[in-house]
Scaffold this active site. Structure first.
Site, PDB file in Angstrom:
ATOM      1  CG  HIS A   1     -15.587  25.528  33.125  1.00 45.91           C
ATOM      2  ND1 HIS A   1     -15.915  25.455  31.792  1.00 45.91           N
ATOM      3  CD2 HIS A   1     -14.277  25.196  33.220  1.00 45.91           C
ATOM      4  CE1 HIS A   1     -14.844  25.098  31.096  1.00 45.91           C
ATOM      5  NE2 HIS A   1     -13.842  24.932  31.936  1.00 45.91           N
TER       6      HIS A   1
ATOM      7  CG  HIS B   1     -11.784  20.095  32.971  1.00 47.18           C
ATOM      8  ND1 HIS B   1     -13.012  20.295  33.560  1.00 47.18           N
ATOM      9  CD2 HIS B   1     -11.367  21.320  32.540  1.00 47.18           C
ATOM     10  CE1 HIS B   1     -13.338  21.582  33.467  1.00 47.18           C
ATOM     11  NE2 HIS B   1     -12.347  22.218  32.863  1.00 47.18           N
TER      12      HIS B   1
END
Length: 332
Positions: free
Chosen positions: A220, A58
């Site tokens: 995700h 991320h």
């Protein structure tokens, strides 16, 4: 989109990434020996420490927000995998300056469980620890890895507001109270044009047809709430702003901040076009937008897409905290 990546071995991605990060920005951060933890390089100041983290993939979240005025440390798990309790415990011990530690946790089952276990371990060592769980994603109520709403890009605004409070020498109890109020006023929704490809898996997390988008996809690659043919930027903005309007129940004169966040593969050109459309829509609502930010702040490796975060500024101090200077790699 090509699945080719500039890496060596998939299993070494996180450690080599962090080594490169600390080599490039060694004036600001350092890696805790033997652990995938990034911490401030500045001397300890006796203030409350803020620790966050989660699975890698991320970037710049969360290591890019370590530094004076934001996080004290970031714990980096494997790609899309929660860090272990031992890792988090090590970060708490290393970050603690004697005034206590606040954990900022994104709402995923593994993250919540492991951070809470680490908190218990630290409290056994008489370290004062509080926590806040961020659940800003309004797209879906429950997901593959979540009970309740997911924690996504709004987490970065939590880092910033609480980081400024810690820098101003607020107590642990004061920062915890602030966190509870701030998190309730942050909401995010996103969309994807393509999925992320995890290096060790080697294929996208989901597949969209040509010229198709999905609203509400998680960071995700968790499923969203609707797929449809690609729309114009203005039409996409209309969808996301409309969902946020339902949540916030806009009223004329209310004060907000906004964050347009790229998911990893969407160019800044497109992000700014989208921001322009968001601005047009929000102007029609007669609400005040006092803080604006555009860029990649919480990505999903190479996912194409973006998210829109809004924070209702119920306290003028929150805006001051958002505008405070910091010494981090990625806040900008």
């Amino acid at each position: 989109m090509s699945d080719e990546k500039i890496i060596n071995q998939p299993q070494d991605v996180v450690s080599e990434m962090l080594d490169g990060l600390t080599y490039a920005y060694g004036d600001l951060i350092e890696k805790v020996p033997d652990f995938e933890i990034i911490q401030r390089k500045s001397p300890k100041s006796g203030k409350v420490a803020l620790v966050s983290g989660g699975g890698s993939g991320h970037k710049p979240a969360h290591a890019g927000f370590v530094g004076e005025g934001m996080l004290s440390a970031a714990v980096c798990g494997a790609i899309f995998t929660s860090p272990t309790p031992d890792q988090i415990y090590e970060a708490i011990k290393s970050a603690d300056e004697g005034a206590g530690v606040l954990l900022i946790i994104k709402n995923y089952l593994g993250d919540v469980m492991n951070f809470e276990m680490a908190r218990e371990m630290a409290e056994m060592e008489e370290i004062k620890v509080e926590q806040i769980i961020v659940d800003d994603d309004i797209a879906v109520e429950n997901s593959l890895y979540t009970q309740g709403r997911r924690g996504v890009a709004g987490t970065v605004l939590v880092h910033k507001i609480l980081g400024a409070a810690a820098h101003q020498e607020a107590s642990l109890d004061e920062i915890k109270d602030l966190a509870d109020k701030v998190v309730k006023n942050i909401k995010t929704i996103g969309l994807a044009l393509s999925a992320a490809t995890v290096p060790e898996v080697g294929k996208p997390g989901f597949v969209l047809d040509d010229n198709e988008i999905e609203y509400g996809v998680g960071i995700h690659s968790e499923p969203g709430y609707r797929r449809e043919k690609m729309k114009t930027s203005y039409e996409l903005a209309t969808e996301l702003v409309g969902k946020l309007k339902e949540e916030f129940k806009f009223e004329a004169g209310q004060k907000y901040g906004i964050l347009v966040n790229g998911m990893g593969a969407t160019p800044l050109m497109e992000q700014f076009i989208f921001m322009n459309d968001v601005a047009k829509l929000l102007t029609e609502e007669n609400i005040e937008i006092l803080f604006k930010k555009v860029g990649n702040y919480m990505t999903s490796i190479d996912m194409a897409g973006l998210s829109l975060t809004m924070i209702k500024l119920e306290d003028d101090q929150w805006l001051k905290n958002l505008n405070e200077d910091v010494k981090t790699i990625s806040w900008g």
